[in-house]
Write an enzyme that holds these catalytic residues in place. Structure first.
Site, short mmCIF file in Angstrom:
data_model
loop_
_atom_site.label_atom_id
_atom_site.label_comp_id
_atom_site.label_asym_id
_atom_site.label_seq_id
_atom_site.Cartn_x
_atom_site.Cartn_y
_atom_site.Cartn_z
CE LYS A 113 10.74 -55.47 -60.65
NZ LYS A 113 9.82 -56.38 -61.67
CG HIS A 124 14.63 -59.82 -60.63
ND1 HIS A 124 13.73 -59.74 -61.58
CD2 HIS A 124 13.54 -59.25 -59.61
CE1 HIS A 124 12.63 -59.34 -61.70
NE2 HIS A 124 12.55 -59.08 -60.27
N GLY A 138 7.35 -55.40 -56.63
CA GLY A 138 7.68 -54.26 -57.71
C GLY A 138 7.04 -52.94 -57.96
CG ASN A 178 13.46 -55.15 -57.55
OD1 ASN A 178 14.15 -54.12 -57.69
ND2 ASN A 178 13.26 -56.20 -58.37
CD GLU A 236 12.49 -57.13 -64.23
OE1 GLU A 236 13.18 -56.44 -63.43
OE2 GLU A 236 11.16 -57.48 -64.08
CD GLU A 262 10.34 -61.86 -58.01
OE1 GLU A 262 9.67 -60.92 -57.51
OE2 GLU A 262 10.99 -61.29 -58.92
N GLY A 321 5.01 -58.08 -63.10
CA GLY A 321 4.52 -56.97 -63.88
C GLY A 321 3.37 -56.87 -64.92
CB SER A 356 0.95 -59.07 -59.99
OG SER A 356 1.31 -58.78 -61.42
P1 13P Z 1 5.69 -56.73 -59.70
O1 13P Z 1 5.24 -56.63 -58.29
O2 13P Z 1 5.63 -55.35 -60.41
O3 13P Z 1 4.88 -57.92 -60.55
O4 13P Z 1 7.16 -56.94 -59.75
C1 13P Z 1 7.49 -58.07 -59.04
C2 13P Z 1 9.13 -58.37 -59.09
O5 13P Z 1 9.73 -58.69 -60.32
C3 13P Z 1 9.59 -57.84 -57.85
O6 13P Z 1 11.10 -58.39 -57.84
#
Ligand code: 13P
Length: 255
Positions: free
Chosen positions: A13, A100, A239, A11, A102, A172, A178, A218
């Protein structure tokens, strides 16, 4: 014995410009072609403007697919600035990430809206990667199972069993996204197992056993192997580490 697909999804983003996106897609495609031998499915989820060029760059590698990160719940019409499921499908993408954290947190998307988005995606032939997960407060107050169970049921349980061959679940935990904090393999396995039991109760064992459940939060080359070795973890939604071709390919190889 293991009938489920293994999946590594990146992803991206809201990162990269066109040139960087094309470079990353080409590098991943070349490495997957040269180095990787196996059945795992690789999914790249770039921002909307890069769906077409990324798809062109990976379309000759049969196990790489392209996903959008969101779509609008209506078919078409006067929704300035929005992107429909049919547009995404016609760009060459085959998947869409929905729900997601976010999107839930910053754009107010709730389970009822996501149920409509899932319907749109499926009606247009896309496969859905449906994300769910608890906040740190929810985990600490012991309501993780209740929260993810509700997200799963309210987002997806209106679907017929036959829809589930185009659904992937991604767990997640929000506190692990993140942040560099990864759920321990045992913490993730516990939630994945719970979700699979919920699926079995609703749809029966065949659907529960065939549905891939990915872990996100992560994931890096250093922890991918131990996460993916858990019995109910079928891959990762990645991510930050998916923005570096070498790291992402190492995660794919851990499958
Ligand atoms: P990270 O791998 O940067 O923690 O992000 C995970 C994520 O939100 C994937 O959709």
């Amino acid at each position: 014995m293991d009938m489920r697909k293994k999946i590594a999804a990146g992803n991206w983003k809201m990162n990269l410009d066109l040139e960087e996106a094309q470079k990353l897609a080409s590098e991943v495609a070349a490495m997957v072609k040269d180095e990787y031998i196996g059945q795992a499915e690789v999914i790249l989820a770039p921002p909307f403007p890069f769906l077409v060029p990324v798809h062109r760059l990976v379309s000759d590698v049969s196990n790489i697919h392209v996903a959008a990160q969101n779509l609008h719940e209506q078919e078409a019409g006067a929704y300035t600035g929005e992107v429909s499921a049919s547009m995404i499908k016609s760009s060459g993408a085959s998947h869409c990430i929905l729900g997601h954290s976010e999107r839930r947190q910053y754009f107010g998307e709730d389970n009822a809206l996501l149920a409509n988005k899932i319907d749109q995606a499926l009606a247009n032939g896309l496969t859905v990667i449906y994300c769910l997960g608890e906040t740190l407060e929810e985990r600490e107050s012991g309501v993780t199972a209740e929260v993810v169970g509700r997200q799963l049921a309210e987002g997806c349980f209106h679907l017929d069993a036959s829809a589930w061959n185009r659904l992937v679940i991604a767990y997640e935990p929000i506190w692990a996204i993140g942040t560099g904090l990864t759920a321990t393999p045992e913490q993730a396995q516990e939630v994945h197992h719970y979700l699979r039991i919920k699926l079995a109760t609703q749809y029966g064992d065949a659907v529960a056993q065939a549905t891939p459940i990915l872990y996100g939060g992560s994931v890096k080359p250093a922890n991918a192997g131990v996460l993916f070795s858990q019995p109910d973890i079928d891959g990762g939604l990645v991510g930050g580490a998916s923005l570096k071709a070498r790291d992402f390919v190492e995660i794919i190889k851990a499958l």
